[in-house]
Enzyme design. Structure first.
Site, PDB file in Angstrom:
ATOM      1  NE  ARG A  11      -3.517  -2.360   2.620  1.00 50.62           N
ATOM      2  CZ  ARG A  11      -4.877  -2.492   3.260  1.00 50.62           C
ATOM      3  NH1 ARG A  11      -5.650  -1.418   3.270  1.00 50.62           N
ATOM      4  NH2 ARG A  11      -5.125  -3.683   3.256  1.00 50.62           N
ATOM      5  CD  GLU A  28      -9.517  -9.238  -4.007  1.00 51.75           C
ATOM      6  OE1 GLU A  28     -10.836  -9.008  -3.522  1.00 51.75           O
ATOM      7  OE2 GLU A  28      -8.820  -8.886  -3.178  1.00 51.75           O
TER       8      GLU A  28
HETATM    9  C1  DMJ Z   1      -5.617  -5.888  -1.306  1.00 50.80           C
HETATM   10  O1  DMJ Z   1      -4.927  -5.068  -0.177  1.00 50.80           O
HETATM   11  C2  DMJ Z   1      -4.536  -6.633  -2.054  1.00 50.80           C
HETATM   12  O2  DMJ Z   1      -5.229  -6.750  -3.330  1.00 50.80           O
HETATM   13  C3  DMJ Z   1      -4.021  -7.710  -1.596  1.00 50.80           C
HETATM   14  O3  DMJ Z   1      -3.153  -8.499  -2.397  1.00 50.80           O
HETATM   15  C4  DMJ Z   1      -5.250  -8.621  -0.887  1.00 50.80           C
HETATM   16  N1  DMJ Z   1      -6.381  -8.304  -1.116  1.00 50.80           N
HETATM   17  C5  DMJ Z   1      -6.610  -6.693  -0.668  1.00 50.80           C
HETATM   18  C6  DMJ Z   1      -8.002  -6.325  -0.733  1.00 50.80           C
HETATM   19  O4  DMJ Z   1      -8.946  -7.286  -1.297  1.00 50.80           O
END
Ligand code: DMJ
Length: 641
Positions: A269, A532
């Site tokens: 992030r 996703e």
């Molecule tokens: C996100 O922080 C990222 O995509 C991570 O890899 C897993 N999933 C969360 C959101 O669902």
């Protein structure tokens, strides 16, 4: 010995703090124009003392010099001693010694003259001139101190990778443009609400209308939503908001906090977000902050194996693992999701440490036995042994596979070792985890100690996009097969949305006992604004341009706007099968980083962030492809095609 400044300013009766450069105490700020005595008592005392000191030193110098000008009676000594019959009779001075003494006297005479001259000059100067001199000297010391400070070291200049595709991406079709505008409006609502009620906190509670945070950020308040949202704002052309976020980062983002954070979450992030903001906008501050933060994560790698701890205290550097993880293990999806960001860090800084850390992880994994060719989700960083034999393409495993593929793409397809590791892993996953339900839905289950659990998580739905993204370049000319597999997963995940009341997908859904693509347990029925499924729609759209993906994406966007939107932002819901759902009261930062970004891109033209030039990290932060053909990363072997 006190330094000059210690001597001059360390008087007991001073009203300003003493200047003691080595003690780290505060340096007083003297007004350069200060001259009126009653108002600047301390300042005038300083300069008066300075003048007195100069007079005193001139006087001492005069006395010292005068001593040497006294007649040299040493020549008479032998006679005197001899005459007194003293037992000591020194030898007569040699010619050479006399010459040496004479030259020493000349030197002393010259020094004396110079000192006298300097003292006279000082005395001739006005009080203001003396104050100005003091001020100049003081500023010089302050500058020197600043240079010694532990601030960020300047980074070596590196060629900015070719950044293309930062265009407007406006679609030609008016109805598509209208949808895109709606997504932009949703982003604005999410951002403005956070700006109003949660600014500087990690996340927002949109119903309570206040800040929110979870244990992944420890007890820090690091503005996770700001950093995560920056590149989405930029891509959507929300430049005022972007600037606002940049200012907050410049003024407030500090990583020296006593907080135990998730290495993985902070990497994807914060470092991912900052790097993407840097590449898109060219603003140096984002690069500097990313590097400062990365340095804080490095102590997490101090384990017997080099597999990092899940958490690290940003201040102390002490690391540890999650209490719930099998046998004190680190998590595959966490230590396996650092590669993209860390390679960029080495590229941008010239510091090989980042690259070496992630390559060490890869090499260590390559040497290990894999049960049925599968990677278990748990690995103990002390012993280097697998924990529980649980394999998943969803939570705990997911982005490890994603980053193998993306390491290859990001290296301009030169990192063939990563590609081969990805291909082998996917082959084993297909063999053991991917099945078709009785109703014809392709799903990816979870492998637990030799048993396949016929359950798929919302998180696993990202794999549809991954298979499509990896189709080109797959072995044995299986590109068509993987594109088809991606389409099947997209279809299954769409079904998981379509079979709910709210048309939003549950956290996990089963393919058991006549139930297909629906959640069974109450604690699997929530939707927390995850990206996703929409992520997979977007990849499928880019590779096929089948309009159903835009249609499915629009259905999801409408459902989010209808059921998750509240006056203070967007909230997750606790039960997607209830027509009257309750809110979880969290606006996740990934909603702004990923969900809304993928939706916006779905309704934009393909020339906005083209996949030939950009690779999205697992938090949807686009990083440019590094054309490493001609570049050797520090700490690496020359790239090979
Ligand atoms: C996100 O922080 C990222 O995509 C991570 O890899 C897993 N999933 C969360 C959101 O669902």
């Amino acid at each position: 010995m006190p330094t000059q400044f210690e001597f001059l300013f360390s008087s007991d009766n001073m009203t300003t703090p003493a200047l003691l450069p080595l003690s780290g105490r505060r340096i007083p700020t003297l007004s350069p124009g200060a001259s009126s005595f009653p108002h600047h008592r301390a300042t005038l005392r300083l300069s008066e003392k300075f003048i007195l000191l100069l007079i005193l030193s001139a006087f001492i110098t005069l006395c010292f010099g005068a001593f040497f000008f006294l007649p040299d009676n040493s020549k008479h000594k032998p006679l005197v001693f001899f005459a007194l019959g003293d037992s000591y009779i020194p030898p007569p001075p040699s010619l050479q010694r006399m010459e040496e003494e004479e030259s020493l006297r000349d030197k002393i005479r010259a020094d004396h003259e110079r000192a006298l001259q300097e003292a006279k000059e000082k005395l001739r100067k006005s009080r203001e001139e003396l104050q100005a001199e003091i001020q100049t000297e003081k500023s010089k010391v302050v500058e020197d101190l600043k240079k010694k400070d532990t601030g960020p070291k300047p980074l070596p200049p590196v060629p900015m990778p070719q950044v293309v595709g930062v265009s407007d991406g406006e679609p030609p079709e008016p109805d598509v443009k209208e949808k895109r505008d709606k997504i932009r409006e949703m982003m604005k609502h999410a951002w403005d609400s956070y700006r109003q009620y949660g600014w500087g906190h990690n996340e927002l509670k949109p119903l309570a209308k206040k800040g929110h945070s979870t244990n992944i950020f420890g007890n820090s308040q690091m503005g996770a939503t700001i950093v995560d949202a920056l590149d989405t704002l930029y891509i959507m052309g929300l430049h005022e908001e972007f600037k606002d976020g940049q200012e907050w980062i410049e003024q407030n983002l500090d990583f020296g906090v006593n907080a135990e954070v998730s290495v993985f979450e902070v990497n994807i992030r914060f470092i991912g977000g900052l790097l993407a903001a840097y590449y898109l906008s060219g603003q140096e501050v984002f690069k500097l902050k990313a590097v400062q933060l990365a340095e804080k994560l490095l102590p997490a790698f101090n384990t017997p194996t080099g597999i990092p701890w899940a958490m690290v205290n940003l201040k102390s550097g002490v690391g540890r693992n999650w209490g719930w993880a099998s046998a004190g293990s680190s998590i595959l999806a966490e230590f396996g999701t650092l590669h993209m960001e860390f390679v960029h860090l080495t590229y941008l800084t010239g510091n090989p440490a980042y690259y070496q850390k992630v390559m060490h992880i890869r090499k260590l994994l390559a040497k290990m036995d894999r049960p049925n060719g599968l990677y278990p989700n748990y690995l103990n960083p002390r012993t280097g042994r697998w924990g529980q034999h649980h394999t998943s393409v969803g939570g705990l495993g997911d982005s490890f596979y994603e980053y193998l593929l993306k390491a290859w793409l990001m290296s301009d397809k030169t990192d063939t070792e990563a590609r081969k590791t990805y291909d082998d892993a996917i082959e084993a996953i297909e063999r053991h985890l991917i099945r078709k339900s009785n109703g014809g839905l392709t799903f990816i289950g979870e492998w637990k100690n030799g048993h396949l659990e016929r359950k798929m998580g919302h998180l696993t739905c990202f794999a549809g996009g991954m298979f499509a993204l990896g189709a080109d370049g797959s072995p044995d000319d299986k590109a068509g097969h993987y594109l088809q597999l991606g389409a099947e997963i997209a279809h299954t995940c769409h079904e998981s949305y379509d079979r709910t009341v709210l048309k939003l997908g549950p956290e996990a859904f089963k393919f058991d006992s006549g139930l297909e693509a629906v959640a069974v347990r109450q604690n699997e029925k929530y939707y927390i604004l995850r990206p996703e499924v929409i992520e997979t729609y977007w990849y499928m759209w880019r590779f096929t341009h089948d309009p159903k993906y835009r249609q499915w994406g629009w259905e999801a966007a409408q459902a989010i706007d209808k059921y998750c939107r509240v006056s203070g932002g967007f909230s997750g819901v606790k039960d997607v099968y209830s027509s009257n759902p309750t809110y979880d009261d969290v606006q996740q930062s990934f909603f702004l980083a990923e969900t809304l970004k993928y939706l916006y891109l779905l309704f934009s033209s393909d020339n906005l962030i083209p996949l030939e030039n950009w690779v999205f990290n697992t938090e949807a932060h686009p990083l440019p492809v590094l054309h490493l053909g001609n570049i050797t990363l520090p700490g690496s072997e020359p790239a090979q095609r």
